[in-house]
Design an enzyme around this catalytic site. Sequence first.
Site, PDB file in Angstrom:
ATOM      1  N   ARG A 149       0.867  -1.175   0.000  1.00  0.00           N
ATOM      2  CA  ARG A 149       0.000   0.000   0.000  1.00  0.00           C
ATOM      3  C   ARG A 149       0.905   1.226   0.000  1.00  0.00           C
ATOM      4  O   ARG A 149       2.038   1.188   0.478  1.00  0.00           O
ATOM      5  CB  ARG A 149      -0.893   0.012   1.233  1.00  0.00           C
ATOM      6  CG  ARG A 149      -1.807  -1.209   1.401  1.00  0.00           C
ATOM      7  CD  ARG A 149      -2.570  -1.133   2.724  1.00  0.00           C
ATOM      8  NE  ARG A 149      -3.500  -2.247   2.887  1.00  0.00           N
ATOM      9  CZ  ARG A 149      -3.201  -3.393   3.502  1.00  0.00           C
ATOM     10  NH1 ARG A 149      -1.984  -3.563   4.009  1.00  0.00           N
ATOM     11  NH2 ARG A 149      -4.113  -4.344   3.623  1.00  0.00           N
ATOM     12  N   LYS A 172      -1.835  -2.724   8.006  1.00  0.00           N
ATOM     13  CA  LYS A 172      -2.974  -2.349   8.832  1.00  0.00           C
ATOM     14  C   LYS A 172      -3.006  -3.170  10.114  1.00  0.00           C
ATOM     15  O   LYS A 172      -2.574  -4.317  10.150  1.00  0.00           O
ATOM     16  CB  LYS A 172      -4.278  -2.555   8.052  1.00  0.00           C
ATOM     17  CG  LYS A 172      -4.458  -1.596   6.880  1.00  0.00           C
ATOM     18  CD  LYS A 172      -5.809  -1.809   6.210  1.00  0.00           C
ATOM     19  CE  LYS A 172      -6.037  -0.797   5.094  1.00  0.00           C
ATOM     20  NZ  LYS A 172      -7.349  -1.001   4.427  1.00  0.00           N
ATOM     21  N   HIS A 240      -2.818   2.985  -5.637  1.00  0.00           N
ATOM     22  CA  HIS A 240      -3.421   1.745  -5.142  1.00  0.00           C
ATOM     23  C   HIS A 240      -3.745   0.791  -6.290  1.00  0.00           C
ATOM     24  O   HIS A 240      -3.760  -0.433  -6.090  1.00  0.00           O
ATOM     25  CB  HIS A 240      -4.686   2.060  -4.345  1.00  0.00           C
ATOM     26  CG  HIS A 240      -5.071   0.969  -3.389  1.00  0.00           C
ATOM     27  ND1 HIS A 240      -4.314   0.665  -2.273  1.00  0.00           N
ATOM     28  CD2 HIS A 240      -6.108   0.090  -3.387  1.00  0.00           C
ATOM     29  CE1 HIS A 240      -4.884  -0.332  -1.618  1.00  0.00           C
ATOM     30  NE2 HIS A 240      -5.968  -0.700  -2.275  1.00  0.00           N
ATOM     31  N   ARG A 243      -1.069  -1.720  -6.792  1.00  0.00           N
ATOM     32  CA  ARG A 243      -1.167  -2.861  -5.864  1.00  0.00           C
ATOM     33  C   ARG A 243      -2.201  -3.858  -6.376  1.00  0.00           C
ATOM     34  O   ARG A 243      -1.981  -5.070  -6.329  1.00  0.00           O
ATOM     35  CB  ARG A 243      -1.536  -2.343  -4.482  1.00  0.00           C
ATOM     36  CG  ARG A 243      -1.900  -3.412  -3.446  1.00  0.00           C
ATOM     37  CD  ARG A 243      -2.115  -2.723  -2.098  1.00  0.00           C
ATOM     38  NE  ARG A 243      -2.975  -3.480  -1.202  1.00  0.00           N
ATOM     39  CZ  ARG A 243      -2.538  -4.381  -0.339  1.00  0.00           C
ATOM     40  NH1 ARG A 243      -1.247  -4.673  -0.279  1.00  0.00           N
ATOM     41  NH2 ARG A 243      -3.380  -5.003   0.469  1.00  0.00           N
ATOM     42  N   HIS A 266      -3.967  -9.113   3.808  1.00  0.00           N
ATOM     43  CA  HIS A 266      -5.402  -9.055   4.067  1.00  0.00           C
ATOM     44  C   HIS A 266      -5.737  -9.833   5.335  1.00  0.00           C
ATOM     45  O   HIS A 266      -5.230 -10.931   5.553  1.00  0.00           O
ATOM     46  CB  HIS A 266      -6.189  -9.658   2.897  1.00  0.00           C
ATOM     47  CG  HIS A 266      -6.230  -8.761   1.702  1.00  0.00           C
ATOM     48  ND1 HIS A 266      -6.520  -9.219   0.430  1.00  0.00           N
ATOM     49  CD2 HIS A 266      -6.028  -7.426   1.580  1.00  0.00           C
ATOM     50  CE1 HIS A 266      -6.498  -8.205  -0.417  1.00  0.00           C
ATOM     51  NE2 HIS A 266      -6.196  -7.112   0.249  1.00  0.00           N
ATOM     52  N   TYR A 275     -10.235 -10.471  -6.279  1.00  0.00           N
ATOM     53  CA  TYR A 275      -9.363 -10.527  -7.444  1.00  0.00           C
ATOM     54  C   TYR A 275      -9.716 -11.666  -8.379  1.00  0.00           C
ATOM     55  O   TYR A 275      -9.365 -11.635  -9.560  1.00  0.00           O
ATOM     56  CB  TYR A 275      -7.900 -10.617  -7.007  1.00  0.00           C
ATOM     57  CG  TYR A 275      -7.443  -9.363  -6.312  1.00  0.00           C
ATOM     58  CD1 TYR A 275      -7.291  -8.180  -7.010  1.00  0.00           C
ATOM     59  CD2 TYR A 275      -7.217  -9.344  -4.940  1.00  0.00           C
ATOM     60  CE1 TYR A 275      -6.910  -7.014  -6.375  1.00  0.00           C
ATOM     61  CE2 TYR A 275      -6.827  -8.186  -4.294  1.00  0.00           C
ATOM     62  CZ  TYR A 275      -6.680  -7.029  -5.015  1.00  0.00           C
ATOM     63  OH  TYR A 275      -6.307  -5.868  -4.384  1.00  0.00           O
TER      64      TYR A 275
END
Length: 294
Positions: A149, A172, A240, A243, A266, A275
């Site tokens: 990211r 994150k 983004h 990515r 994730h 995806y």
Amino acid sequence: MNDLPGEFGRHLARDRRRSAHTVRAYEATAVRLIQFLGEHWGEAIAPAALGKVSAADLRAYLAHRRGQGLGNASAARELSAVRTFLKWVGGDDASPRIKGPRVKKGVPRPVAPADAVALAEEVAEDAAEPWIGARDWAILLLLYGAGLRIGEAVGLTGAVLPLGETMAVTGKRDKTRIVPLLPQVRDAIDDYVAASPWPVDRGEALFRGAKGGPLSAGVVRKSVQAARTRLGLTDRTTPHALRHSFATHLLGRGADLRQLQELLGHASLSSTQIYTAVDAAHLLDVYRNAHPRA
């Protein structure tokens, strides 16, 4: 005439302070243009003849390059390099005006590999200083080549140095993951570190702003926005999106969803499963465009 592209490259490096990557790309474009014109006109090309290149000649050259598989963004950069070369040889009037290629707006799609590289090249070339160009090139390769990211990339510190085959990235929820680094990505970061006027300490930001402070993600987004406009890419081409392209291209080449989840950081597999739909849509486009009975 044989050394004209080399003289052009030396001009870019010495007078325009372009990066070594840009110099190589523009020299190669000059060589290709001269070779094409020689075949197109059926005669040896003298420097004076380059001042007579017409808009029709340039359109023919671009069609030739598109026939070799060049995407829209790459074709726009090729045209920019050609214009720069012709102006250097014969002045502003030596480069006829033609419209560059444009990308139709539509549903979100991954950025094609050639267009991702073209975008990174355009951002790096437009930088105010060579070291800033090296910085931006390294960051965008991290997004596309390692799936980071933008916040993760600008949040890296000098603790990641020296680089190895992998890098620990904190994403994150302070979750740390290990991502592989392609040799091209490692080289880009090493080149930036060597060119940066700011010392890289373990506890300090790896990527610095023009005045030495930590680089803001907004600066990168702004540079990408300007570059995508020049290249005719849609407003969906964001940092983004690189990515997303990393993820989609890996999935298209057979990557396992669980492995992809780990690489992207994730928290749940459901985030990664989007995806599969993107890749299916891309494959359907290929089928419709290529199959005689589609």
